[in-house]
Design a protein around this motif. Sequence first.
Motif, PDB file in Angstrom:
ATOM      1  N   VAL A  25       0.888  -1.232  -0.108  1.00 34.94           N
ATOM      2  CA  VAL A  25      -0.162  -0.029   0.063  1.00 34.94           C
ATOM      3  C   VAL A  25       0.889   1.263  -0.044  1.00 34.94           C
ATOM      4  CG1 VAL A  25      -1.874   1.336   1.168  1.00 34.94           C
ATOM      5  CG2 VAL A  25      -1.814  -1.447   1.302  1.00 34.94           C
ATOM      6  N   LYS A  26       0.711   1.830  -1.197  1.00 35.08           N
ATOM      7  CA  LYS A  26       1.344   3.337  -1.291  1.00 35.08           C
ATOM      8  C   LYS A  26       0.425   4.568  -1.286  1.00 35.08           C
ATOM      9  CE  LYS A  26       5.682   1.947  -3.795  1.00 35.08           C
ATOM     10  NZ  LYS A  26       6.033   0.854  -2.950  1.00 35.08           N
ATOM     11  N   GLU A  27       0.990   5.547  -0.532  1.00 39.58           N
ATOM     12  CA  GLU A  27       0.064   6.664  -0.762  1.00 39.58           C
ATOM     13  C   GLU A  27      -0.536   7.141  -2.195  1.00 39.58           C
ATOM     14  OE1 GLU A  27       0.987  11.264  -0.424  1.00 39.58           O
ATOM     15  OE2 GLU A  27       1.482  10.165   1.182  1.00 39.58           O
ATOM     16  N   GLY A  28      -1.785   7.488  -2.225  1.00 44.20           N
ATOM     17  CA  GLY A  28      -2.430   7.765  -3.649  1.00 44.20           C
ATOM     18  C   GLY A  28      -2.604   6.536  -4.243  1.00 44.20           C
ATOM     19  N   ILE A 105      -8.760   7.364   7.604  1.00 43.02           N
ATOM     20  CA  ILE A 105      -8.016   6.282   8.020  1.00 43.02           C
ATOM     21  C   ILE A 105      -6.719   6.689   9.053  1.00 43.02           C
ATOM     22  CG2 ILE A 105      -8.512   4.721   6.037  1.00 43.02           C
ATOM     23  CD1 ILE A 105      -5.463   5.287   5.142  1.00 43.02           C
ATOM     24  N   LYS A 106      -5.996   5.701   9.638  1.00 45.80           N
ATOM     25  CA  LYS A 106      -5.021   6.401  10.620  1.00 45.80           C
ATOM     26  C   LYS A 106      -3.918   6.399   9.579  1.00 45.80           C
ATOM     27  CE  LYS A 106      -2.101   4.693  14.301  1.00 45.80           C
ATOM     28  NZ  LYS A 106      -2.000   5.948  14.708  1.00 45.80           N
ATOM     29  N   SER A 107      -2.990   7.687   9.764  1.00 50.34           N
ATOM     30  CA  SER A 107      -1.948   7.987   8.932  1.00 50.34           C
ATOM     31  C   SER A 107      -0.842   6.798   9.246  1.00 50.34           C
ATOM     32  CB  SER A 107      -1.440   9.239   9.388  1.00 50.34           C
ATOM     33  OG  SER A 107      -2.478  10.305   9.149  1.00 50.34           O
ATOM     34  N   ALA A 108      -0.099   7.016   8.044  1.00 46.55           N
ATOM     35  CA  ALA A 108       1.045   5.885   7.916  1.00 46.55           C
ATOM     36  C   ALA A 108       2.086   6.414   9.116  1.00 46.55           C
ATOM     37  CB  ALA A 108       1.959   5.923   6.595  1.00 46.55           C
ATOM     38  N   ALA A 109       2.868   5.384   9.517  1.00 51.67           N
ATOM     39  CA  ALA A 109       3.846   5.872  10.637  1.00 51.67           C
ATOM     40  C   ALA A 109       5.116   6.595  10.007  1.00 51.67           C
ATOM     41  CB  ALA A 109       4.089   4.498  11.253  1.00 51.67           C
ATOM     42  N   GLY A 111       6.945   8.693   6.464  1.00 49.53           N
ATOM     43  CA  GLY A 111       6.661   9.785   5.329  1.00 49.53           C
ATOM     44  C   GLY A 111       5.913  10.857   5.684  1.00 49.53           C
ATOM     45  N   ASP A 112       5.537  11.872   4.782  1.00 48.83           N
ATOM     46  CA  ASP A 112       4.853  12.879   5.145  1.00 48.83           C
ATOM     47  C   ASP A 112       3.617  13.115   5.914  1.00 48.83           C
ATOM     48  OD1 ASP A 112       6.905  14.391   3.611  1.00 48.83           O
ATOM     49  OD2 ASP A 112       5.761  14.467   1.569  1.00 48.83           O
ATOM     50  N   ALA A 113       3.200  11.927   5.843  1.00 47.58           N
ATOM     51  CA  ALA A 113       1.653  11.810   6.410  1.00 47.58           C
ATOM     52  C   ALA A 113       1.875  11.352   7.832  1.00 47.58           C
ATOM     53  CB  ALA A 113       0.915  10.493   5.846  1.00 47.58           C
ATOM     54  N   ALA A 114       3.116  11.102   8.259  1.00 49.85           N
ATOM     55  CA  ALA A 114       3.257  10.534   9.670  1.00 49.85           C
ATOM     56  C   ALA A 114       3.058  11.789  10.642  1.00 49.85           C
ATOM     57  CB  ALA A 114       4.444  10.260   9.916  1.00 49.85           C
ATOM     58  N   ALA A 115       3.261  13.167  10.209  1.00 49.78           N
ATOM     59  CA  ALA A 115       2.928  14.141  11.130  1.00 49.78           C
ATOM     60  C   ALA A 115       1.508  14.227  11.458  1.00 49.78           C
ATOM     61  CB  ALA A 115       3.493  15.309  10.562  1.00 49.78           C
ATOM     62  N   TYR A 116       0.671  13.524  10.729  1.00 47.29           N
ATOM     63  CA  TYR A 116      -0.771  13.625  11.112  1.00 47.29           C
ATOM     64  C   TYR A 116      -1.455  12.513  11.684  1.00 47.29           C
ATOM     65  CZ  TYR A 116       0.032  17.621   7.857  1.00 47.29           C
ATOM     66  OH  TYR A 116       0.754  18.781   7.409  1.00 47.29           O
ATOM     67  N   ASP A 117      -2.205  12.711  12.608  1.00 46.99           N
ATOM     68  CA  ASP A 117      -3.063  11.420  13.256  1.00 46.99           C
ATOM     69  C   ASP A 117      -3.940  10.771  12.078  1.00 46.99           C
ATOM     70  OD1 ASP A 117      -2.074  12.269  15.869  1.00 46.99           O
ATOM     71  OD2 ASP A 117      -3.876  13.437  16.270  1.00 46.99           O
ATOM     72  N   SER A 118      -4.441  11.440  11.215  1.00 45.92           N
ATOM     73  CA  SER A 118      -5.349  10.498  10.386  1.00 45.92           C
ATOM     74  C   SER A 118      -5.128  11.313   9.001  1.00 45.92           C
ATOM     75  CB  SER A 118      -6.976  10.945  10.896  1.00 45.92           C
ATOM     76  OG  SER A 118      -7.073  10.303  12.058  1.00 45.92           O
ATOM     77  N   THR A 119      -5.633  10.378   8.100  1.00 43.91           N
ATOM     78  CA  THR A 119      -5.647  10.865   6.659  1.00 43.91           C
ATOM     79  C   THR A 119      -7.148  10.757   6.142  1.00 43.91           C
ATOM     80  OG1 THR A 119      -3.338   9.859   6.494  1.00 43.91           O
ATOM     81  CG2 THR A 119      -4.565   9.874   4.447  1.00 43.91           C
ATOM     82  N   ILE A 120      -7.329  11.882   5.133  1.00 46.30           N
ATOM     83  CA  ILE A 120      -8.560  11.693   4.433  1.00 46.30           C
ATOM     84  C   ILE A 120      -8.170  11.173   3.126  1.00 46.30           C
ATOM     85  CG2 ILE A 120     -10.514  12.994   3.395  1.00 46.30           C
ATOM     86  CD1 ILE A 120     -10.526  13.218   6.441  1.00 46.30           C
ATOM     87  N   VAL A 121      -8.952  10.009   2.760  1.00 43.26           N
ATOM     88  CA  VAL A 121      -8.727   9.299   1.561  1.00 43.26           C
ATOM     89  C   VAL A 121      -9.909   9.848   0.336  1.00 43.26           C
ATOM     90  CG1 VAL A 121      -8.491   7.158   0.256  1.00 43.26           C
ATOM     91  CG2 VAL A 121      -7.605   7.396   2.507  1.00 43.26           C
ATOM     92  N   VAL A 122      -9.677  10.516  -0.428  1.00 47.40           N
ATOM     93  CA  VAL A 122     -10.444  11.198  -1.363  1.00 47.40           C
ATOM     94  C   VAL A 122     -10.836  10.330  -2.359  1.00 47.40           C
ATOM     95  CG1 VAL A 122     -11.026  13.258  -2.625  1.00 47.40           C
ATOM     96  CG2 VAL A 122      -9.928  13.607  -0.706  1.00 47.40           C
TER      97      VAL A 122
END
Length: 137
Positions: A25-28, A105-109, A111-122
Amino acid sequence: MRLKNISVIILLLTMTALAACQPDVKEGSDATDTATQASGKPNAPVTFKGSYSFAPGAKIFQFCNQTKQFWAVDSSAQLELKYSQLITFEQSGTPVYTEVEGYKIKSAATGDAAAYDSTIVVKKVLKLTKDLPADCK
């Protein structure tokens, strides 16, 4: 002794085959579509309204009238495209108003998303405009 060696080889081959079957699973990527809730059921799309900004290393979604920010993953392949059609490269990072369908979803541990608790998947872009409504600041 020979039977033990054959058993070890079979075990290693089986473990290698199982590891190779795991999704990467990769971002995007479309693999984020398989993200599931704790119940094991696929996440149902929800409509999110707020601001979105895009700049190198920053893909940020923020709900209207809230300060918490979320990392945004554009699996629709439309959010970043429509953003770039509204905002010039020199203005990158400027927030725009957006309404999207997706899930959180929970953000990845890492990469750039790690600075955020959660990720919005559009999954789908419903609306995108430069004008932030008065009730969405």
